[in-house]
Write a protein that holds these residues in place. Structure first.
Motif, PDB file in Angstrom:
ATOM      1  N   PRO A  33     -24.312   3.679 -37.995  1.00 42.90           N
ATOM      2  CA  PRO A  33     -25.167   4.856 -37.839  1.00 42.90           C
ATOM      3  C   PRO A  33     -26.093   4.760 -36.622  1.00 42.90           C
ATOM      4  O   PRO A  33     -26.367   5.766 -35.972  1.00 42.90           O
ATOM      5  CB  PRO A  33     -25.992   4.887 -39.128  1.00 42.90           C
ATOM      6  N   GLN A  34     -26.545   3.541 -36.304  1.00 45.70           N
ATOM      7  CA  GLN A  34     -27.413   3.369 -35.139  1.00 45.70           C
ATOM      8  C   GLN A  34     -26.668   3.681 -33.844  1.00 45.70           C
ATOM      9  O   GLN A  34     -27.210   4.327 -32.942  1.00 45.70           O
ATOM     10  CB  GLN A  34     -27.986   1.940 -35.081  1.00 45.70           C
ATOM     11  N   ARG A  35     -25.428   3.251 -33.757  1.00 46.92           N
ATOM     12  CA  ARG A  35     -24.654   3.519 -32.543  1.00 46.92           C
ATOM     13  C   ARG A  35     -24.309   5.003 -32.443  1.00 46.92           C
ATOM     14  O   ARG A  35     -24.318   5.576 -31.343  1.00 46.92           O
ATOM     15  CB  ARG A  35     -23.408   2.645 -32.524  1.00 46.92           C
ATOM     16  N   ARG A  43     -28.076   8.066 -25.404  1.00 48.70           N
ATOM     17  CA  ARG A  43     -28.534   6.731 -25.014  1.00 48.70           C
ATOM     18  C   ARG A  43     -27.349   5.784 -25.110  1.00 48.70           C
ATOM     19  O   ARG A  43     -26.395   6.050 -25.837  1.00 48.70           O
ATOM     20  CB  ARG A  43     -29.633   6.254 -25.960  1.00 48.70           C
ATOM     21  N   LYS A  44     -27.425   4.700 -24.428  1.00 51.25           N
ATOM     22  CA  LYS A  44     -26.338   3.723 -24.495  1.00 51.25           C
ATOM     23  C   LYS A  44     -26.435   2.942 -25.791  1.00 51.25           C
ATOM     24  O   LYS A  44     -27.522   2.527 -26.190  1.00 51.25           O
ATOM     25  CB  LYS A  44     -26.436   2.745 -23.323  1.00 51.25           C
ATOM     26  N   PRO A  45     -25.313   2.725 -26.474  1.00 52.32           N
ATOM     27  CA  PRO A  45     -25.351   1.870 -27.660  1.00 52.32           C
ATOM     28  C   PRO A  45     -25.571   0.418 -27.242  1.00 52.32           C
ATOM     29  O   PRO A  45     -25.452   0.079 -26.055  1.00 52.32           O
ATOM     30  CB  PRO A  45     -23.976   2.074 -28.297  1.00 52.32           C
ATOM     31  N   PRO A  46     -25.890  -0.462 -28.191  1.00 49.07           N
ATOM     32  CA  PRO A  46     -26.092  -1.873 -27.843  1.00 49.07           C
ATOM     33  C   PRO A  46     -24.878  -2.442 -27.111  1.00 49.07           C
ATOM     34  O   PRO A  46     -23.765  -1.948 -27.250  1.00 49.07           O
ATOM     35  CB  PRO A  46     -26.276  -2.552 -29.200  1.00 49.07           C
ATOM     36  N   ALA A  47     -25.125  -3.476 -26.365  1.00 53.16           N
ATOM     37  CA  ALA A  47     -24.067  -4.086 -25.554  1.00 53.16           C
ATOM     38  C   ALA A  47     -22.886  -4.509 -26.419  1.00 53.16           C
ATOM     39  O   ALA A  47     -23.040  -4.974 -27.535  1.00 53.16           O
ATOM     40  CB  ALA A  47     -24.619  -5.295 -24.806  1.00 53.16           C
ATOM     41  N   SER A  48     -21.712  -4.320 -25.862  1.00 55.75           N
ATOM     42  CA  SER A  48     -20.491  -4.688 -26.582  1.00 55.75           C
ATOM     43  C   SER A  48     -19.753  -5.770 -25.807  1.00 55.75           C
ATOM     44  O   SER A  48     -20.067  -6.059 -24.669  1.00 55.75           O
ATOM     45  CB  SER A  48     -19.597  -3.454 -26.742  1.00 55.75           C
ATOM     46  N   THR A  49     -18.740  -6.324 -26.448  1.00 60.50           N
ATOM     47  CA  THR A  49     -17.943  -7.380 -25.804  1.00 60.50           C
ATOM     48  C   THR A  49     -16.614  -6.834 -25.310  1.00 60.50           C
ATOM     49  O   THR A  49     -15.698  -7.603 -25.025  1.00 60.50           O
ATOM     50  CB  THR A  49     -17.691  -8.522 -26.813  1.00 60.50           C
ATOM     51  N   PHE A  50     -16.500  -5.535 -25.178  1.00 60.12           N
ATOM     52  CA  PHE A  50     -15.247  -4.926 -24.746  1.00 60.12           C
ATOM     53  C   PHE A  50     -15.123  -5.014 -23.236  1.00 60.12           C
ATOM     54  O   PHE A  50     -16.105  -4.967 -22.503  1.00 60.12           O
ATOM     55  CB  PHE A  50     -15.186  -3.461 -25.200  1.00 60.12           C
ATOM     56  N   HIS A  51     -13.883  -5.124 -22.779  1.00 60.87           N
ATOM     57  CA  HIS A  51     -13.616  -5.293 -21.353  1.00 60.87           C
ATOM     58  C   HIS A  51     -13.172  -3.978 -20.734  1.00 60.87           C
ATOM     59  O   HIS A  51     -12.018  -3.800 -20.376  1.00 60.87           O
ATOM     60  CB  HIS A  51     -12.547  -6.370 -21.131  1.00 60.87           C
ATOM     61  N   LEU A  52     -14.114  -3.033 -20.633  1.00 64.59           N
ATOM     62  CA  LEU A  52     -13.852  -1.759 -19.984  1.00 64.59           C
ATOM     63  C   LEU A  52     -14.906  -1.538 -18.918  1.00 64.59           C
ATOM     64  O   LEU A  52     -16.027  -2.040 -19.023  1.00 64.59           O
ATOM     65  CB  LEU A  52     -13.920  -0.604 -20.995  1.00 64.59           C
ATOM     66  N   THR A  53     -14.539  -0.775 -17.905  1.00 67.92           N
ATOM     67  CA  THR A  53     -15.520  -0.488 -16.862  1.00 67.92           C
ATOM     68  C   THR A  53     -16.632   0.394 -17.427  1.00 67.92           C
ATOM     69  O   THR A  53     -16.454   1.080 -18.449  1.00 67.92           O
ATOM     70  CB  THR A  53     -14.863   0.238 -15.671  1.00 67.92           C
ATOM     71  N   LYS A  54     -17.749   0.376 -16.735  1.00 68.18           N
ATOM     72  CA  LYS A  54     -18.894   1.175 -17.172  1.00 68.18           C
ATOM     73  C   LYS A  54     -18.544   2.661 -17.189  1.00 68.18           C
ATOM     74  O   LYS A  54     -18.905   3.394 -18.122  1.00 68.18           O
ATOM     75  CB  LYS A  54     -20.067   0.910 -16.231  1.00 68.18           C
ATOM     76  N   GLU A  55     -17.820   3.120 -16.179  1.00 70.40           N
ATOM     77  CA  GLU A  55     -17.429   4.535 -16.100  1.00 70.40           C
ATOM     78  C   GLU A  55     -16.511   4.922 -17.256  1.00 70.40           C
ATOM     79  O   GLU A  55     -16.629   6.001 -17.826  1.00 70.40           O
ATOM     80  CB  GLU A  55     -16.735   4.831 -14.760  1.00 70.40           C
TER      81      GLU A  55
END
Length: 172
Positions: A33-35, A43-55
């Motif tokens: 629910p927070q994300r 707003r940006k959700p908390p940092a993730s460990t996924f390997h995708l570009t920012k765009e």
């Protein structure tokens, strides 16, 4: 919030252009629910460990926000209130310098709102304050005097017409 993710999950799985990693990001966001609140609040959700570009992550979050808005409908917005209901404990009327005033409680402690009234009325019970541009309109419920039912012998009403009228007891 789980209801929203259940409704959007099939849409995510049907997206052919999204990679499996992009779909995992979307499911990860919908799992909290927070994300979801972060996505809806832009707003940006908390940092993730996924390997995708920012765009690419921003594009996924944008699409998720649009899908959530379709499911939820328009987000609630805070609007400036133009009316308020006061009960008997929240106001008092008084007379001063030949005029009548109503003193209303406000949100600030020890700072009431005093409004001059145009007439001299007995205001009781609940009042409804409506703000219109630079005017304040106060509506209230006035006591209604119901006349007693007429008693005694029925008298006819003559109007010098050929129509039948109702007498004072409701009979034709």
């Amino acid at each position: 919030m789980l209801v929203f993710s259940v409704m959007i999950n099939p849409k995510i799985q049907q997206r052919l252009r999204w990679s499996e990693e992009a779909k995992r990001v979307a499911f990860w966001v919908l799992n909290s629910p927070q994300r979801i609140a972060c996505v809806l609040g832009k707003r940006k959700p908390p940092a993730s460990t996924f390997h995708l570009t920012k765009e690419r992550q921003e594009a996924i979050l944008f699409r998720l926000r649009k899908d959530l808005q379709k499911v939820i409908g328009r987000l609630l917005r805070v609007r400036e209130a133009r009316s308020i209901l006061y009960d008997e404990e929240m106001y008092r009327t008084f007379e001063e310098k030949g005029g009548q005033y109503v003193a209303l409680v406000s949100l600030e402690r020890d700072k009431g709102i005093v409004i001059p009234l145009a007439g001299n009325l007995k205001i009781r019970r609940m009042i409804y304050l409506v703000l219109k541009e630079k005017k304040a309109v106060i509506s209230y419920v006035a006591p209604l005097k119901v006349p007693k039912r007429l008693e005694g012998e029925a008298d006819g009403i003559e109007a010098r017409l050929s129509e039948v009228f109702t007498d004072d007891h409701g009979k034709k």
